[in-house]
Design a protein around this motif. Structure first.
Motif: not given
Ligand code: SF4
Length: 251
Positions: A39-40, A82
């Motif tokens: 998700k980063c 994240a």
């Protein structure tokens, strides 16, 4: 007297059910970090900029729990979700590298080797060395001995003299003045001995890192257990030390 007995009966059994059952902690408790690298966003540095102690790095997304104060600034700053924190209090490692969190794996320290466990006989006497911290770790250590956590029932005790101890537990970043006292206490503890670094200050200097007065635990004193946190919760302390002496093996 009868009144006291009646009150105690009414209060019932107050000690947590650890290790038979895991205790539920409140929603506000921040346990082990959970990182979701997929998700980063590569270019985003919000979490790095928000961290007061330089505990977070990118590419790959990593939190150094040995430095982390569990303030959650990074979680709040992250625009893509994240970073999160679990409510799990089990969070310790046998090595400094074991405190580098990159995902969602659990953190259960391995027990001491067979010979050492045989020698200890499933009990442990520790001398605590308070080496120039803010005393909040000491507050949580005192709490481990209260009626709620009762660390003594697991065979773990804090003793007054290093001569009577199987090892030392260090809190605080170890100032210049306390380095000598720490070394004297370590040397006074009979071998074989274990060393526990408790709290982010003892592990990395914590918020005091970079101060010219901070020495850290001397490199020639080997550390057997790292218990991160600012401060570690009494259950984190109980679980980490209990696992070290082989008292709890399950996940
Ligand atoms: S929770 Fe830890 S890694 Fe995140 S900003 Fe706070 S100190 Fe830094």
């Amino acid at each position: 007297m009868l009144k006291i007995l009646a009150t105690r009966l009414k209060q019932g059994h107050r000690t947590v059910e650890y290790p038979r059952k895991n205790s539920e902690l409140t929603e506000r408790f921040r346990g082990r970090p959970l990182l979701y690298p997929t998700k980063c966003q590569d270019a985003c540095r919000s979490c790095v900029d928000a961290c007061p102690v330089d505990a977070i790095a990118k590419n790959p997304l990593t939190i150094d729990l040995g430095k982390c104060l569990l303030c959650a600034n990074c979680m709040e700053a992250c625009p893509s979700g994240a970073i999160a924190f679990s409510s799990e209090y089990e969070r310790a490692a046998r090595t400094r590298e074991g405190l580098m969190v990159t995902g969602t794996d659990s953190m259960h320290p391995a027990p001491l080797d067979k010979d050492m466990r045989k020698l200890l006989g499933r009990s442990l006497k520790l001398r605590q060395v308070s080496a120039a911290g803010c005393n909040i770790c000491e507050g949580e250590l005192v709490a481990t001995g209260n009626i709620e956590f009762d660390i003594g029932r697991l065979g773990i005790q804090f003793v007054a003299s290093p001569r009577h101890a199987d090892g030392i537990l260090v809190t605080g970043p170890v100032s210049t003045n306390m380095e000598y006292a720490l070394r004297q206490t370590y040397e006074a503890t009979p071998a074989p001995k274990i060393v526990i670094a408790c709290g982010s200050c003892a592990i990395s200097g914590g918020p005091f890192a970079g101060s010219r007065e901070v020495r850290g635990i001397p490199k020639d004193i080997p550390i057997d257990l790292f218990i991160p946190g600012c401060p570690p919760h009494p259950l984190t302390l109980l679980d980490a030390i209990h696992r070290l002496i082989g008292g709890r093996k399950s996940g």
